[in-house]
Motif scaffolding. Structure first.
Motif, PDB file in Angstrom:
ATOM      1  N   ASP A 107       0.821  -1.196   0.049  1.00 15.83           N
ATOM      2  CA  ASP A 107      -0.075  -0.083  -0.161  1.00 15.83           C
ATOM      3  C   ASP A 107       0.868   1.237  -0.032  1.00 15.83           C
ATOM      4  O   ASP A 107       1.158   1.862   0.996  1.00 15.83           O
ATOM      5  N   PRO A 108       1.283   1.573  -1.121  1.00 14.33           N
ATOM      6  CA  PRO A 108       2.300   2.916  -1.243  1.00 14.33           C
ATOM      7  C   PRO A 108       1.620   4.176  -0.673  1.00 14.33           C
ATOM      8  O   PRO A 108       2.436   4.832   0.004  1.00 14.33           O
ATOM      9  N   GLU A 109       0.430   4.259  -0.924  1.00 21.51           N
ATOM     10  CA  GLU A 109      -0.134   5.477  -0.285  1.00 21.51           C
ATOM     11  C   GLU A 109      -0.119   5.679   1.304  1.00 21.51           C
ATOM     12  O   GLU A 109       0.043   6.572   1.733  1.00 21.51           O
ATOM     13  N   ALA A 110      -0.395   4.324   1.784  1.00 22.62           N
ATOM     14  CA  ALA A 110      -0.437   4.418   3.390  1.00 22.62           C
ATOM     15  C   ALA A 110       0.990   4.406   3.716  1.00 22.62           C
ATOM     16  O   ALA A 110       1.180   5.236   4.981  1.00 22.62           O
ATOM     17  N   ALA A 111       2.032   3.993   2.982  1.00 20.78           N
ATOM     18  CA  ALA A 111       3.293   3.916   3.435  1.00 20.78           C
ATOM     19  C   ALA A 111       3.867   5.387   3.336  1.00 20.78           C
ATOM     20  O   ALA A 111       4.493   5.944   4.398  1.00 20.78           O
TER      21      ALA A 111
END
Length: 456
Positions: free
Chosen positions: A298-302
């Motif tokens: 989950d790049p956005e959460a990271a």
């Protein structure tokens, strides 16, 4: 505006012209003191001290002369050293008794001198004897027994003569009847030359004797008190602790205060690191670890977690800066007291006027203590003073650095032991400094600190 002249609390005004009459209240005070003096407990205590001084001085003098002479005469044998040591030990015991006598009868309290201390690597009787010979207290006690004897004889005779003649002449009308009743004389015989006699028998003579006795009775207490002042000087100078011993004690006390302050500072730094920056960095490491795991899933959460971690880094850096400023601010090292105190004043909740009048910079230790003193005082003003304005003045006077912090708050500050100001006074005392507090109820409050000046 310069300082205005004020009258002293006691005594005539200092601005009175020469020859001017004393105020009536001042005259009444001294007249009452003169009348009370012959009956005051202080006078009788001093008189008893003088009377006891003669037998004590005779015993002390005879003991000291005997033991010193015997010890010196036996020096060619092995008995001389212990005899002389016993003489010095006895003189120290006499000194202890004399300090107690001065404390009880004169109200003059003299601190106990340093005890006999043998070398740490030596034990036994000979080590104690050697320490007794090395101790300056032993020889000063011996000197006291020598000097006190002639002075005790002089003060005893003078005091007793004045005391007896004063009260004898003052009460002469009450015991004049003894002479015609038991001796066949009309009165006290003052002078005789062959068949010529001079007696105190007429009313004029009796009145003159009574008046003379009154003068002596009123004068004798002050004479006795003056004589005991010499005794106080001898007891304090010869039987009390030496200046060197007192200074060593002060340094030991100051060293303890410095050690305690350093330990408290280390605990504070450790607590601030553990509860603040360290805990925040641990949480930051955990957040970055979670962000690394979510980077592929989950790049956005990271990215959001990395952004939050970035904010935590800024907060941690600010906490580390504050902690470093509490240890030693960089601005103090780089720019000196004026800039550092101005920065501290800018963080105070009330307007602060700062005036630093120094041509040179003091030593780093003195500079640091001055900075932290002002910082703590301004924190107290922010938290407790309820002030509208404050001021900080720093200047140099001779070999002293002066610091004054004032505010127009509610006042009532106290520098009791265990309080913040009490701890601040102990920290200043550790470098031969001084803290003076003037804080009446209702204000204003003025704290003046004095530190030794040491060149950078």
């Amino acid at each position: 505006m310069g300082p205005t002249a004020t009258a002293p609390a006691y005594g005539p005004p200092q601005s009175s012209p020469p020859g001017s009459a004393l105020p009536p209240a001042y005259r009444r005070h001294w007249i009452a003191e003169m009348v009370r003096a012959p009956f005051a407990a202080r006078t009788w205590g001093a008189f008893l001290y003088v009377l006891m001084g003669l037998p004590v001085a005779i015993f002390s003098f005879v003991y000291a002369i005997t033991m010193v002479s015997l010890g010196a005469g036996l020096m060619i044998t092995f008995l001389g050293v212990p005899v002389l040591a016993a003489g010095l030990a006895g003189c120290r015991a006499i000194g202890r008794f004399e300090r107690g006598r001065a404390r009880t009868l004169l109200g003059f309290d003299v601190a106990e001198p340093e005890p006999v201390r043998a070398l740490q690597r030596s034990k036994g009787l000979m080590a104690w004897v050697g320490a007794l010979f090395r101790s300056g207290v032993s020889w000063r006690s011996l000197l006291y027994t020598m000097l006190h004897f002639p002075w005790a004889v002089f003060s005893f005779c003078l005091s007793l003569v004045f005391w007896v003649y004063g009260w004898g002449f003052l009460l002469y009308p009450a015991w004049q009847w003894v002479f015609p009743t038991f001796t066949g004389q009309p009165g006290l015989e003052l002078w005789q030359n062959g068949d010529s006699h001079l007696y105190l028998d007429s009313a004029t003579d009796v009145a003159g004797a009574t008046a003379s006795g009154l003068v002596l009775v009123l004068f004798t207490p002050w004479l006795i008190r003056g004589l005991t002042q010499v005794d106080k000087l001898m007891v304090a100078g010869l039987l009390g602790p030496s200046q060197l011993a007192t200074r060593v004690w002060e340094l030991e006390s100051d060293r303890g205060a410095v050690v305690d302050t350093a330990a408290a500072d280390l605990r504070r730094i450790e607590r601030d690191l553990h509860d603040g920056a360290q805990a925040r960095l641990v949480a930051l490491a955990m957040d970055l670890g979670l962000a690394k795991e979510k980077l592929l899933e989950d790049p956005e959460a990271a990215a959001k977690m990395v952004d939050e971690a970035h904010g935590e880094v800024k907060i941690a850096l600010q906490e580390l800066r504050d902690l470093a400023r509490g240890i030693h601010p960089a601005i103090l090292t780089d720019r000196g007291l004026s800039a550092a105190l101005s920065a501290v004043a800018a963080r105070c909740t009330v307007p602060v006027r700062v005036n630093v009048d120094l041509d040179d910079r003091p030593a780093q230790a003195i500079e640091g203590i001055t900075y932290f003193t002002v910082s703590e005082l301004l924190q107290n003003i922010s938290k407790h003073a309820q002030a509208r304005r404050a001021s900080v003045e720093v200047w140099r006077t001779g070999d002293r650095l002066m610091l004054q912090v004032s505010d127009d708050g509610k006042g009532g500050a106290r520098a009791d032991a265990g309080s913040g100001l009490g701890g601040l006074a102990e920290r200043l005392d550790s470098v031969d400094g001084l803290l003076l507090l003037d804080s009446p109820i209702g204000g204003p409050t003025t704290l003046t600190a004095e530190l030794p000046w040491r060149d950078a």
